[in-house]
Scaffold this motif. Structure first.
Motif, PDB file in Angstrom:
ATOM      1  N   MET A  50      39.617 -19.024  -2.429  1.00  0.00           N
ATOM      2  CA  MET A  50      40.146 -19.478  -1.141  1.00  0.00           C
ATOM      3  C   MET A  50      39.292 -18.982   0.025  1.00  0.00           C
ATOM      4  SD  MET A  50      42.523 -21.436  -1.251  1.00  0.00           S
ATOM      5  CE  MET A  50      43.566 -22.147  -2.454  1.00  0.00           C
ATOM      6  N   TYR A  93      36.237 -19.294   0.501  1.00  0.00           N
ATOM      7  CA  TYR A  93      35.274 -20.303   0.922  1.00  0.00           C
ATOM      8  C   TYR A  93      35.873 -21.230   1.984  1.00  0.00           C
ATOM      9  CZ  TYR A  93      31.379 -23.524   0.621  1.00  0.00           C
ATOM     10  OH  TYR A  93      30.291 -24.281   0.926  1.00  0.00           O
ATOM     11  N   LEU A  94      37.131 -21.598   1.762  1.00  0.00           N
ATOM     12  CA  LEU A  94      37.809 -22.492   2.705  1.00  0.00           C
ATOM     13  C   LEU A  94      37.859 -21.885   4.093  1.00  0.00           C
ATOM     14  CD1 LEU A  94      40.905 -23.900   0.791  1.00  0.00           C
ATOM     15  CD2 LEU A  94      38.975 -25.144   1.716  1.00  0.00           C
ATOM     16  N   HIS A 116      34.028 -21.536   5.506  1.00  0.00           N
ATOM     17  CA  HIS A 116      33.238 -22.743   5.786  1.00  0.00           C
ATOM     18  C   HIS A 116      34.116 -23.955   6.077  1.00  0.00           C
ATOM     19  CE1 HIS A 116      29.813 -20.524   4.211  1.00  0.00           C
ATOM     20  NE2 HIS A 116      30.626 -20.122   3.275  1.00  0.00           N
ATOM     21  N   PRO A 117      35.009 -23.806   7.056  1.00  0.00           N
ATOM     22  CA  PRO A 117      35.942 -24.918   7.281  1.00  0.00           C
ATOM     23  C   PRO A 117      35.228 -26.223   7.646  1.00  0.00           C
ATOM     24  CG  PRO A 117      36.054 -23.308   9.058  1.00  0.00           C
ATOM     25  CD  PRO A 117      35.193 -22.717   8.002  1.00  0.00           C
ATOM     26  N   VAL A 141      33.755 -27.950   4.489  1.00  0.00           N
ATOM     27  CA  VAL A 141      34.836 -28.474   3.657  1.00  0.00           C
ATOM     28  C   VAL A 141      35.444 -29.716   4.318  1.00  0.00           C
ATOM     29  CG1 VAL A 141      37.086 -27.988   2.643  1.00  0.00           C
ATOM     30  CG2 VAL A 141      35.325 -26.226   2.641  1.00  0.00           C
ATOM     31  N   THR A 197      35.450 -33.381   2.831  1.00  0.00           N
ATOM     32  CA  THR A 197      36.753 -34.006   2.624  1.00  0.00           C
ATOM     33  C   THR A 197      36.770 -35.377   3.299  1.00  0.00           C
ATOM     34  OG1 THR A 197      37.723 -31.806   2.681  1.00  0.00           O
ATOM     35  CG2 THR A 197      39.243 -33.659   2.832  1.00  0.00           C
ATOM     36  N   LEU A 256      33.821 -34.113  -2.162  1.00  0.00           N
ATOM     37  CA  LEU A 256      34.206 -32.767  -2.584  1.00  0.00           C
ATOM     38  C   LEU A 256      33.500 -32.310  -3.859  1.00  0.00           C
ATOM     39  CD1 LEU A 256      37.964 -33.145  -1.705  1.00  0.00           C
ATOM     40  CD2 LEU A 256      36.359 -31.548  -0.638  1.00  0.00           C
ATOM     41  N   LEU A 274      30.909 -29.547  -3.506  1.00  0.00           N
ATOM     42  CA  LEU A 274      31.297 -28.133  -3.549  1.00  0.00           C
ATOM     43  C   LEU A 274      31.297 -27.634  -4.988  1.00  0.00           C
ATOM     44  CD1 LEU A 274      34.251 -28.035  -0.995  1.00  0.00           C
ATOM     45  CD2 LEU A 274      31.944 -27.147  -0.696  1.00  0.00           C
ATOM     46  N   GLU A 281      33.863 -19.602  -5.981  1.00  0.00           N
ATOM     47  CA  GLU A 281      34.481 -19.862  -4.669  1.00  0.00           C
ATOM     48  C   GLU A 281      34.404 -21.329  -4.212  1.00  0.00           C
ATOM     49  OE1 GLU A 281      36.243 -18.052  -2.576  1.00  0.00           O
ATOM     50  OE2 GLU A 281      36.271 -16.226  -3.779  1.00  0.00           O
ATOM     51  N   ALA A 290      37.488 -24.048  -3.940  1.00  0.00           N
ATOM     52  CA  ALA A 290      37.757 -24.750  -2.684  1.00  0.00           C
ATOM     53  C   ALA A 290      37.770 -26.264  -2.906  1.00  0.00           C
ATOM     54  CB  ALA A 290      36.707 -24.371  -1.635  1.00  0.00           C
ATOM     55  N   VAL A 301      41.220 -28.640  -2.625  1.00  0.00           N
ATOM     56  CA  VAL A 301      41.307 -29.737  -1.662  1.00  0.00           C
ATOM     57  C   VAL A 301      41.471 -31.077  -2.388  1.00  0.00           C
ATOM     58  CG1 VAL A 301      40.193 -30.924   0.253  1.00  0.00           C
ATOM     59  CG2 VAL A 301      39.974 -28.456   0.046  1.00  0.00           C
TER      60      VAL A 301
END
Lengths: 322, 212, 219
Positions: free
Chosen positions: B1, B3-4, B7-8, B11, B15, B160, B163, B174, B178, B182
């Motif tokens: 989590m 990573y989320l 690096h919002p 992600v 997404t 995604l 990732l 990680e 993530a 997602v």
């Protein structure tokens, strides 16, 4: 102003803040930057799917952004052939390629060992066949190298690729799927050195090193500038028959873009000769073992380069192989 | 989590790519699949060949289908979208046929009695009554497409899956976690939202049927 | 992209040994994963049907599990199981368990209570009830789950090529790496055919295995 323009502006005010707190002495004001940018073409940067490629093409992207070009990143696209295809079709405008890869994998020409000759050959052929321009080499030579665990290599008395010949049928080979099919990869290597491994396994570039370290394979197709070679106590075998061509890295750019804006060449040539093998290995290691983001490592390196503070090796990194 | 949290932006970007690829695919698949389904209910002899061929397409593994399409549609999002459309057709066509077949004969008779033409019958009676079943097909297709789209990262389509490949490259769980969290959340929420929509539609239909 | 699309046939015949080795690896890991999947999922479904409070959490878990990308399971197993056969088998087994479990659960639950009551009335024991009544009656749905798992795993096994697990995915990735259509299709076409043929064969087999009279058409 369009929404796109507003987004760019937002982006840039953030970047300007970052720059102001950093070491780069950039004097352009925010407004000037946005204005300069509107006049400049957007450059799309690609890369292959391994750390060094992402890192080095991130540097190219950042340099262009610093010079005021809007940049679109299409990093981590895939193998050499895929990224090359993307460049030829105009999906991307530039990426850093290796001379030997251009020579053998892309152009399908026979191996040559003189670095300058290889560079001249690919420069001319790319120009003619694809309308692509090779800029100046960055300095390092990321050649393929066969790597083994130090203890096993010592135990079996293997120091050169020729030494492998007698024992290959007891050894398991691991490499990227690309290496398993490239003419300057396993097929050519097997022919030149008359090798027959007990097993050949293809895998993602990132996991070869761990597979070797955990004794799931015995020989891998490593990249010479990979910081994990010394990091994991691996040894590279001497290419005693001179099979691998030199693989000097240099940006390849679409000619169309360069004729539209010749200044792009000058921007990218700032990197000419700026990165030697050792430096590249250290930078790679900061991502692969240090867990840093490629963009951060690239940024830090460019900042150092701009202030003239690029030393041979940063103290915390492990020295690369011999 | 972690990573989320760290690096919002990345992600979020991936997404958005993912949602865009799946969204376009499902819309295109619905735009093609629903008319095909309607045609099948009118020309019954088409049912066997069409449902069998879309069923066969559905069994083709995604990496293989992407690979087979590349010579024609190139690398990148376009190939991913074509593949996802082909996969989604089965559920959408099948459910469109089932939905229209399931319209009560009494409703059809009543509509004909009111003097409706074939087109009016389709637009005003059959499609509205079949909608919940068609939507169930869209729902199945969407959830499947969200999963399959992760593999599209192989052919440079982003999303995604990127990732997950990053995590494999770095042997770092990680980014994989993530990407997985997602992607699963997307699939579950799409599933839930489309299921809710189906319930609402059924209720409304029930109500208007009660009124009528 | 180089090459004529049909050249892949030449490629296969010229690399017959390699092709058969990869095909063998592909079949081996797929079949083994389905076999282990059955061995785990069937008993699990039987237990969950009997213990009511497990039903909700287990089916939810299985449904959520279905949304986890296969590639993610492979990637997450790398640090624990290393590369190659083992993580591939693990990921495929997880993937097989989910549809087999869900189908078996739904199938056994769906057995007509009146039939179960009648059997109990005749004095059948729990294990007799399971073996003689519930499993046979649920067999069409259970078999459909096995069919789904097998066909799906033939596809997922291509991903093993990323982690040294071999199989026909090797050819797909090598073809992709070189943008060489003949190599790419030498992997992709046989995998696609394998999945289709398996779907058809298992569909036929279902008619043989499932008791006559219970044969319904399941998609």
């Amino acid at each position: 102003m369009t929404l796109h323009g507003r987004l760019l502006e937002l982006n840039w005010s953030r970047r300007t803040l970052l720059l102001a707190s950093g070491t780069l002495g950039v004097t352009l004001s925010n407004v000037d930057r946005v204005r300069a940018q509107e006049a400049k073409p957007t450059v799309t940067i690609g890369s292959k799917d391994f750390t060094e490629q992402i890192l080095i093409n991130e540097m190219v992207a950042l340099l262009l952004e610093d010079a005021g070009y809007p940049v679109e990143r299409k990093l981590n696209l895939g193998t050499s052939a895929i990224v090359h295809q993307a460049l030829v079709s105009g999906e991307i405008d530039a990426y850093v390629e290796y001379t030997g890869t251009g020579l053998t994998a892309i152009l399908g020409l026979p191996v040559e060992s003189d670095p300058q000759a290889v560079y001249d050959t690919v420069t001319a052929a790319y120009e003619e066949q694809f309308g692509l321009t090779w800029l100046e080499p960055l300095g390092f030579n990321n050649t393929y190298a066969l790597a083994m665990r130090q203890e096993q290599a010592d135990e079996l008395g293997i120091a050169t690729i020729s030494d492998l010949q007698a024992q290959a049928n007891n050894l398991r080979f691991g490499g990227t799927q690309e290496f398993l099919t490239r003419p300057d990869g396993l097929p050519g290597l097997q022919e030149t050195y008359d090798l027959e491994f007990a097993e050949e396994r293809g895998m993602d570039p990132g996991i070869m090193y761990q597979a070797l370290d955990e004794e799931q394979v015995d020989v891998i197709s490593a990249f010479a500038t990979d910081g994990r070679i010394p990091g994991l106590g691996l040894v590279t075998l001497e290419d005693d028959l001179g099979f691998f061509p030199p693989y000097f890295a240099a940006p390849v750019v679409r000619e169309e873009l360069l004729s539209e804006d010749p200044a792009i060449a000058d921007v990218l040539n700032q990197l000419a000769g700026a990165i030697d093998d050792q430096t590249m290995a250290n930078l790679n290691l900061q991502v692969d073992e240090g867990g840093q983001e490629p963009r951060d490592v690239a940024r830090a390196f460019l900042d150092e380069l701009a202030t003239g503070g690029v030393g041979p090796a940063t103290p915390e990194a492990t020295p690369a192989s011999e | 989590m972690r990573y989320l949290v760290e690096h919002p932006e990345r992600v979020l970007q991936l997404t958005a790519d993912h949602v865009r690829i799946v969204g376009i695919s499902i819309l295109v698949a619905a735009a093609i699949g629903i008319p095909i389904g309607i045609v099948v209910t009118r020309l019954r002899w088409l049912e066997g060949p069409i449902l069998t061929s879309s069923g066969v397409l559905y069994t083709v593994p995604s990496l293989a289908l992407f690979a087979i399409l590349i010579p024609y549609t190139g690398l990148g999002a376009s190939t991913a979208i074509v593949a996802l459309v082909l996969y989604s057709l089965l559920a959408i066509v099948r459910n469109t046929v089932a939905g229209i077949d399931g319209v009560p004969p009494a409703a059809l008779d009543a509509a004909r009695g009111m003097g409706m033409t074939g087109r009016q019958l389709l637009v005003l009676v059959e499609l509205p009554l079949a909608l919940p079943v068609i939507l169930a097909g869209v729902r199945l297709a969407t959830v499947a497409a969200i999963g399959i789209a992760t593999i599209a990262a192989v052919i440079g389509a982003g999303g995604l899956g990127r990732l997950i490949f990053d995590g494999i490259r770095l042997i770092d769980p990680e980014p994989i976690v993530a990407g997985t969290v997602v992607a699963s959340a997307l699939a579950l929420s799409a599933d839930w939202a489309l299921a809710r929509l189906g319930i609402v539609l059924r209720r409304d239909l029930g109500r208007s049927a009660g009124e009528g | 992209m180089r090459g004529d699309p049909l050249e892949f046939i030449t490629y296969i015949s010229e690399h017959e040994e390699q092709f058969l080795r990869l095909l063998g690896q592909h079949l081996q890991v797929t079949l083994l994963s389905v076999a282990i999947g059955i061995a785990i999922a069937l008993p699990l479904a039987v237990v969950v049907v009997r213990v009511d409070r497990l039903a909700k959490p287990m089916t939810t878990l299985a449904n959520v599990g279905q949304t986890i990308p296969s590639l993610a399971i492979l990637g997450l197993m790398l640090p624990i199981l290393g590369i190659g056969f083992l993580p591939t088998l693990f990921a495929l087994t997880i993937r097989a368990i989910l549809p087999i479990f869900l189908n078996a659960y739904v199938g056994i639950r769906g057995v007509d209570r009146a039939v179960v009551d009648a059997a109990r009335g005749m004095g059948t024991s729990n294990s007799q009830l399971l073996l003689l009544v519930e499993l046979p009656l649920a067999s069409p749905v259970i078999f459909a789950g096995i069919q789904t798992a097998t066909v799906q795993n033939i596809g997922i096994a291509t991903l093993a090529a990323y982690i040294g697990g071999g199989g026909l995915g090797d050819l797909i990735l090598q073809g992709l790496a070189m943008l060489d259509t003949s190599v790419l299709l030498a992997g992709a076409v046989p995998v696609a055919l394998l999945a289709m043929v398996t779907e058809i064969i298992l569909g036929r087999l279902r008619r043989v295995v499932v008791p006559r009279g219970l044969q319904i058409d399941i998609k």
